[in-house]
Design a protein around this motif. Structure first.
Motif, PDB file in Angstrom:
ATOM      1  N   CYS A   1       7.290  11.290  -8.581  1.00  0.00           N
ATOM      2  CA  CYS A   1       6.214  10.874  -7.672  1.00  0.00           C
ATOM      3  C   CYS A   1       6.643  10.817  -6.205  1.00  0.00           C
ATOM      4  CB  CYS A   1       5.647   9.523  -8.100  1.00  0.00           C
ATOM      5  SG  CYS A   1       6.774   8.125  -7.841  1.00  0.00           S
TER       6      CYS A   1
ATOM      7  N   GLN B   1       0.848   1.179 -12.252  1.00  0.00           N
ATOM      8  CA  GLN B   1      -0.214   2.166 -12.009  1.00  0.00           C
ATOM      9  C   GLN B   1      -0.388   3.122 -13.190  1.00  0.00           C
ATOM     10  OE1 GLN B   1      -0.040   3.716  -7.715  1.00  0.00           O
ATOM     11  NE2 GLN B   1       1.844   2.500  -7.861  1.00  0.00           N
TER      12      GLN B   1
ATOM     13  N   LEU C   1       1.766   2.802  -3.485  1.00  0.00           N
ATOM     14  CA  LEU C   1       0.778   3.456  -4.337  1.00  0.00           C
ATOM     15  C   LEU C   1       1.088   4.948  -4.408  1.00  0.00           C
ATOM     16  CD1 LEU C   1      -2.461   1.659  -3.079  1.00  0.00           C
ATOM     17  CD2 LEU C   1      -1.114   1.141  -5.127  1.00  0.00           C
ATOM     18  N   ILE C   2       0.889   5.528  -5.566  1.00  0.00           N
ATOM     19  CA  ILE C   2       1.221   6.940  -5.774  1.00  0.00           C
ATOM     20  C   ILE C   2      -0.037   7.734  -6.119  1.00  0.00           C
ATOM     21  CG2 ILE C   2       3.554   6.363  -6.572  1.00  0.00           C
ATOM     22  CD1 ILE C   2       2.546   7.032  -9.451  1.00  0.00           C
ATOM     23  N   ASP C   3       0.075   9.050  -6.033  1.00  0.00           N
ATOM     24  CA  ASP C   3      -0.986   9.929  -6.538  1.00  0.00           C
ATOM     25  C   ASP C   3      -0.882   9.929  -8.058  1.00  0.00           C
ATOM     26  OD1 ASP C   3      -1.865  10.624  -3.985  1.00  0.00           O
ATOM     27  OD2 ASP C   3      -0.390  12.245  -3.837  1.00  0.00           O
ATOM     28  N   LEU C   4      -1.911   9.435  -8.701  1.00  0.00           N
ATOM     29  CA  LEU C   4      -1.841   9.262 -10.146  1.00  0.00           C
ATOM     30  C   LEU C   4      -1.954  10.590 -10.878  1.00  0.00           C
ATOM     31  CD1 LEU C   4      -4.054   6.075 -10.550  1.00  0.00           C
ATOM     32  CD2 LEU C   4      -1.562   6.238 -10.604  1.00  0.00           C
ATOM     33  N   PRO C   5      -1.237  10.730 -11.984  1.00  0.00           N
ATOM     34  CA  PRO C   5      -1.366  11.943 -12.798  1.00  0.00           C
ATOM     35  C   PRO C   5      -2.717  11.930 -13.521  1.00  0.00           C
ATOM     36  CG  PRO C   5       0.019  10.343 -13.924  1.00  0.00           C
ATOM     37  CD  PRO C   5      -0.274   9.774 -12.559  1.00  0.00           C
TER      38      PRO C   5
ATOM     39  N   LYS D   1       0.812  -1.218   0.000  1.00  0.00           N
ATOM     40  CA  LYS D   1       0.000   0.000   0.000  1.00  0.00           C
ATOM     41  C   LYS D   1       0.846   1.269   0.000  1.00  0.00           C
ATOM     42  CE  LYS D   1      -3.855  -2.204  -0.124  1.00  0.00           C
ATOM     43  NZ  LYS D   1      -3.260  -3.492  -0.549  1.00  0.00           N
ATOM     44  N   ASP D   2       2.025   1.206   0.625  1.00  0.00           N
ATOM     45  CA  ASP D   2       2.849   2.414   0.642  1.00  0.00           C
ATOM     46  C   ASP D   2       3.617   2.615  -0.662  1.00  0.00           C
ATOM     47  OD1 ASP D   2       4.450   0.232   1.100  1.00  0.00           O
ATOM     48  OD2 ASP D   2       5.636   1.150   2.702  1.00  0.00           O
TER      49      ASP D   2
END
Length: 562
Positions: free
Chosen positions: A46, A92, A28-32, A25-26
């Motif tokens: 990222c 992702q 995972l990124i903020d998706l563009p 889970k850590d």
């Protein structure tokens, strides 16, 4: 879940949930934004990867990576972690992965590090190197789904021969990558895992069928990937994604216990080959696999160790003045302006390096095209339909997206019009193929009269496809690559340049070879294709892997020198 009690849609949704849950889970990124097309800079921006992890994953020289691993400058655990993080970012952004097994891969990396610490020696030529694998190479205890809903839940009870060899040479298999349903597409999408996109431009395909590998390696989520190629499935993704790749000859590298569609089809054999951001990766992988004497594990593997005299180009004037021939088009589909310019660049670079470049004269291409397409259609799709029937999923008929599909003025690929007039037996097709191969060999040998070196043409330079990466649903032609699968000529691919809207202006219509040639011509838009990598292929002789790699090094050096 079994396909007997759940719909194929349920099976696919459940499998995607399992895949999502396998991602830390850590990581995972903020998706563009979804309309951001070029996502290659996202891994750097990222914030997930540390500066050291960015340095590791952006080291594209495979020789340097391996040197740092075997001298403990970097540990395998930290290298594998770095590439795993970047692979998850790539997933992702482009949806390129199938199997994700972080704990297992890191345990293997620790095992490799412990061995080096205890003995002072690397395990093998690929010591500590994370390697990604197309979803055709079984790893014990993991599923091999290969894009079919009906294959969900098929766990391997043993490793395939390639994976055995990778472990023996110290590698760390760490992810597996997406493929199209049936594998026969030059694009990558299936009902289980969905569509893979190209990190250079997500509106475009990364190619297929090794498209997951192409996308992953292009965004530096893997330092070295392994795909398969029966009609261009290593070279097309490599070319569309700005990479190097190798299509070896039949059985030079071990395919035993890998899974495939139409497994009894041996008229034109599928082969495995590497995709890499560096040509060194292609060489290192091929040398490492051959060093294990794969013919002792795979009964079909050719008994031929790595030949150093061939790599030294003993049959090609020791790499001095060589003669290359350029195939400007294949007589079926004319390439787009960026591809044409790439061939002109290579011609200029080779001549500046002291080599001779002549025009290749095509030989009986329409006959090769017909025989090849009829061989591929020999079972009338029964293997594909049987695999789909396991779950009830429909056979995919188009790679165009369901929404916002790019307009492409092609109702039916030229290949289908060729196959429509079937009636020749498979044995007759084999006989015709054999005669055509002999005729082509004689044609190549006769070029000795034009080369000025006292030898026939050393290698042919050709497009990989008539275009760069193209919009999803528009990659209709693969004959530039399929030709060499039928001939069984060892073939590499290499990046040359990038499409440029100012340099690669649209050309006036030519006299079209056929309706698909016309459709491909109409597809070209300088702005649409701007910035995409342009690759070419180098075609050598059968079982000439060492020479083809070396000649590609000559071309690559000439390009970089120029």
């Amino acid at each position: 879940m079994s396909s007997e009690t759940h719909s194929w849609q349920d099976l696919c949704k459940a499998r995607r949930r399992v895949q999502a849950e396998s991602i830390p889970k850590d990581w995972l990124i903020d998706l563009p934004p979804t309309d951001l097309r070029d996502v290659r800079d996202v891994p750097r921006a990222c914030g997930l990867l540390s500066p050291r992890e960015l340095e590791i994953t952006e080291t594209t020289d495979t020789d340097l990576l391996l040197l740092n691993l075997r001298t403990a400058v970097w540990s395998s655990v930290e290298v594998t972690t770095a590439f795993y993080k970047r692979a998850i970012v790539a997933q992702q952004l482009t949806n390129c992965l199938t199997e994700i097994f972080v704990d297992r891969a890191l345990a293997r990396a620790k095992e490799v590090d412990d061995y080096l610490k205890a003995t002072g020696r690397p395990i093998g030529a690929l010591h500590g190197l994370p390697i990604s694998l197309k979803d055709q190479f079984p790893i014990k205890g993991l599923e091999t789904i290969m894009g079919y809903a009906g294959w969900i839940g098929r766990y391997a009870d043993s490793d395939c021969v390639l994976v055995e060899i990778l472990y023996e040479q110290g590698a760390v298999p760490f992810v597996r990558t997406n493929v199209p349903q049936t594998l026969v597409w030059g694009e990558t999408s299936n009902h289980v895992f969905g569509r893979t996109t190209n990190p250079y431009n997500r509106y475009m395909t990364p190619g297929g069928s090794s498209g997951g590998e192409g996308a992953l390696v292009a965004i530096h989520g893997s330092p070295l990937g392994v795909g398969t190629d029966i009609g261009g499935s290593v070279r097309i993704p490599a070319s569309f994604c700005g990479l190097y790749g190798l299509r070896p000859s039949y059985e030079r590298l071990p395919y035993a216990k890998a899974v495939n569609v139409a497994p009894g089809q041996e008229s034109i054999s599928s082969v495995l080959g590497p995709l890499s951001p560096s040509l060194a990766g292609v060489r290192v992988f091929t040398q490492a696999v051959l060093a294990t004497r794969p013919w002792r594990r795979d009964p079909l593997a050719v008994r031929k160790p790595w030949a150093w005299d061939e790599y030294a180009l003993a049959e090609h004037g020791a790499g001095g003045r060589m003669c290359f021939a350029v195939m400007w088009d294949n007589g079926m589909v004319k390439p787009h302006p960026p591809v044409r310019r790439a061939m002109e660049i290579v011609k200029t670079a080779l001549e500046a390096a002291g080599h001779t470049v002549i025009d290749w004269e095509n030989h009986r291409h329409l006959e090769f095209y017909e025989v090849t397409e009829r061989i591929f259609a020999a079972d009338d799709a029964q293997d594909y339909l049987a695999a789909c029937a396991l779950s009830g999923e429909p056979l995919i008929q188009t790679m165009s997206p369901d929404t916002d599909a790019h307009e492409y003025a092609l109702d039916e690929p030229f290949a289908r019009t060729i196959v429509a007039s079937a009636g020749t037996s498979l044995w007759q097709l084999h006989a015709r193929k054999r005669d055509l191969r002999k005729s082509h060999l004689d044609h190549w040998e006769a070029t000795v009269a034009r080369t000025g070196t006292g030898r026939p043409v050393d290698a042919i330079i050709s497009p990989v496809a008539p275009y760069t990466a193209c919009p999803h649903g528009c990659n209709s032609d693969a004959f530039y690559t399929t030709l060499t699968n039928t001939l069984d000529y060892t073939t590499s691919c290499f990046p040359v340049t990038y499409a440029d809207a100012e340099l690669d202006m649209a050309e006036p219509p030519h006299e079209f070879f056929n309706h698909e040639d016309e459709a491909v011509y109409k597809l070209y838009d300088p702005q649409l294709f701007h910035g995409l990598p342009v690759g070419l292929q180098l075609i050598g002789r059968t079982l000439e892997e060492e020479g083809v790699i070396a000649m590609t090094e000559v071309v690559d050096k000439a390009l970089k020198t120029m």
